[in-house]
Structure formats: structure tokens, C-alpha cells
Design an enzyme around this catalytic site. Structure first.
Site, short mmCIF file in Angstrom:
data_model
loop_
_atom_site.label_atom_id
_atom_site.label_comp_id
_atom_site.label_asym_id
_atom_site.label_seq_id
_atom_site.Cartn_x
_atom_site.Cartn_y
_atom_site.Cartn_z
N ARG A 1 0.93 23.09 5.11
CA ARG A 1 -0.44 22.61 4.91
C ARG A 1 -1.38 23.26 5.91
NH1 ARG A 1 -0.41 16.42 3.87
NH2 ARG A 1 -2.29 17.11 2.80
N PRO B 1 -8.20 10.24 0.13
CA PRO B 1 -8.18 9.14 1.10
C PRO B 1 -7.27 9.32 2.30
CG PRO B 1 -7.23 8.48 -1.03
CD PRO B 1 -7.32 9.95 -1.00
N GLU B 2 -7.86 9.14 3.45
CA GLU B 2 -7.09 8.90 4.67
C GLU B 2 -7.43 7.47 5.07
OE1 GLU B 2 -6.96 11.74 7.80
OE2 GLU B 2 -7.03 13.45 6.44
N LYS C 1 -2.02 4.15 5.14
CA LYS C 1 -2.73 4.46 3.90
C LYS C 1 -2.24 3.62 2.73
CE LYS C 1 -2.71 9.08 5.71
NZ LYS C 1 -2.07 10.40 5.53
#
Length: 268
Positions: free
Chosen positions: A258, A2-3, A59
Site C-alpha cells: 500500500r 472510512p477510518e 473501525k
DNA sequence: CTGCCCCTGTAA
DNA sequence: TTACAGGGGCAG
């Protein structure tokens, strides 16, 4: 998974399940997700309370009950959905809430990294910590965006993903927005021109609105987001494939440990 | 800032 | 078997 768009879709589902309901009980199946609170404490905090509203901040999901707020962060693989009660929970369930209509809301999370906590309204700020402007709020204007970028030495992508500045962008949409705006993710935020920041701001808002729209639709299908492709990335996860705009091969690099995907041909 | 950690699943 | 995964907190 989820974003912001996915979290928004999950919030909608939670709202539909909880509307007009009362929480009968809360069951935490992985005690670390609510630490330092205990599962029993959490249950005591929410049991019998009537649902008021679901709020999303970046979020973060805030489920407001009468007198108590439940803070949920889905992290990498969390999701929420309603099931019949007593709930048939998959082994990956982290928690579930039994509702007074004979259903339950499940917090499913295969990696178990998501978190859950109860707080008073005043206590919520302490749980969330310093959080920036929500990327879909009307307060997220290009002027404020420019001001934030202007005071950041970090690379553009790290700036976009810093939830203390702008809340809601993650690894995928940060990369996609930068590609749409033609900005190199490695460029220091400080030295990106006003004009290009205006373009990026518009790209972020449009991208998130589009993605939220299709996330809502995708979520309503059985199986949710995981069922097939619902978002078409231009660069994310496409190392070596041609850029949809200029056909140069997409490159992958590391930023803050990342993956970052970008097109060396049309991002400067 | 970097690197490591939380944990499980999947793919190379 | 290893690397990597859409998030974030923490130590150094």
C-alpha cells in the site's frame, strides 16, 4: 473512505436514526456480505428487535439490539444513512434495515467489500477477532503505546495500521500522524525512542480528535464526506508536492503493498 | 513477510 | 487500457 473519524461520524448518524426505534426487517442485497449467514437468517435475527446502542471499536460498528448485536464493517467505501421507507436504495446499496418510524437505514457501499453479521453479545468477540486498543479510548495511553511499539519489529507505519495493536488508524492517518511527529514510516517500531513515541502518541490523539470533529460536521452536509475536501492532508496523496513544514517534495513508497507518503526532509 | 483476492469506480 | 483506491483475510 472510512477510518476511525469517518466511522465515528457514521455511528453518530446511525444512533440518531435508530434512537427509540425497533427494526422491522433487514434486507441484504448482496448475500456475500453476510456469509456464511444467509439474508433470511440475518432478517430473522433482527426483525422486531428494539435498538439499544451503537458502539464503535476501531473501525468496527456494533449495533446493539435487545438480545442481538449487528456487526458492521464499512471497509473501503461503505457508509450508513437514513432514508424514507420504502427505501429508495441506490444500486450501490448492500443492505437496508426498515425501521418502525417509516424510515430505513441504508448500508451503501459502492465496492461492496463491507460486511455485516448478526451475533449474540458473546459471539461478537469471535467476529471481531483479536482487536487492539481503540485509538480514541482513554486506555490508549502513551505508556501502553510505548510498550506495544517496543515489542514490534515491523516498520512504524505497518505497526500503526495493525488493528490487533492499535485499532482505528488506516493508511491516511497513519501517514499523517507520522509526519506530524517527524518519524520515518519505514523505521522499525522497535528502534524509535521513547521521547518520539510520546510525541507520536500525542499526535495520533490530536489528529484523530480533530478529524473526528470535522468528519462529524462534514457528514451532516448533504452528500456526506464525498462533498468536497473536509480533511487537509499534509502528506497523504501529495507525492511531489512541497512538504508544508520544510518544502521538500513529498515522496511515495510502498509498504505492505500500500502507498506510503512521507517527507524525506523532516521525517527520520 | 509478500502477493493475491474480494468488488466497483475513477483517473491517467 | 492500466493503475490505483481510505480495508482486511487468506495462502504460500
Amino acid at each position: 473512505m472510512p477510518e476511525l473519524p469517518e466511522v465515528e461520524a457514521v455511528c453518530g448518524a446511525a444512533h440518531r436514526a435508530l434512537q427509540g426505534r425497533r427494526i422491522v426487517s433487514a434486507h441484504v442485497l448482496r448475500r456475500r456480505i453476510c456469509a456464511p449467514q444467509s439474508p433470511a437468517q440475518l432478517n430473522r435475527a433482527v426483525a422486531g428487535r428494539r435498538f439499544q446502542a451503537v458502539e464503535r471499536r476501531g473501525k468496527n460498528i456494533l449495533v446493539h439490539l435487545e438480545g442481538v448485536t449487528v456487526w458492521i464493517h464499512l471497509r473501503m467505501t461503505g457508509t450508513l444513512y437514513a432514508v424514507a421507507s420504502p427505501p429508495l436504495c441506490p444500486p450501490s446499496a448492500s443492505a437496508y434495515f426498515v425501521l418502525d418510524d417509516g424510515r430505513a437505514l441504508v448500508f451503501d457501499d459502492s465496492r461492496g467489500l463491507g460486511v455485516l453479521r448478526a451475533a449474540t453479545r458473546e459471539g461478537v468477540a469471535g467476529l471481531l477477532g483479536p482487536i487492539g486498543l481503540d485509538a480514541l479510548s482513554p486506555d490508549f495511553t502513551s505508556e501502553r503505546f510505548i510498550a506495544l511499539a517496543g515489542s514490534t519489529r515491523a516498520a512504524m507505519k505497518n505497526f500503526l495500521m495493525d488493528q490487533r495493536r492499535v485499532a482505528g488508524l488506516g493508511n491516511i492517518y497513519a501517514a499523517e500522524a507520522l509526519h506530524r511527529a517527524g518519524i520515518d514510516p519505514r523505521r522499525p517500531a522497535l528502534q524509535v525512542s521513547r521521547m518520539r513515541l510520546v510525541r507520536l502518541h500525542a499526535a495520533i490523539v490530536r489528529l484523530l480528535e480533530e478529524a473526528t470533529d470535522s468528519a462529524r460536521r462534514a457528514y451532516r452536509r448533504p452528500g456526506g464526506f464525498s462533498e468536497g475536501e473536509w480533511f487537509r492532508a499534509a502528506v497523504y496523496g501529495r507525492e511531489g508536492l512541497p512538504c508544508p513544514r520544510c518544502r521538500r517534495p513529498i515522496r511515495r513508497t510502498l509498504q505492505g503493498g500500500r502507498s506510503t507518503y512521507f517527507c524525506p526532509g523532516c521525517q527520520h
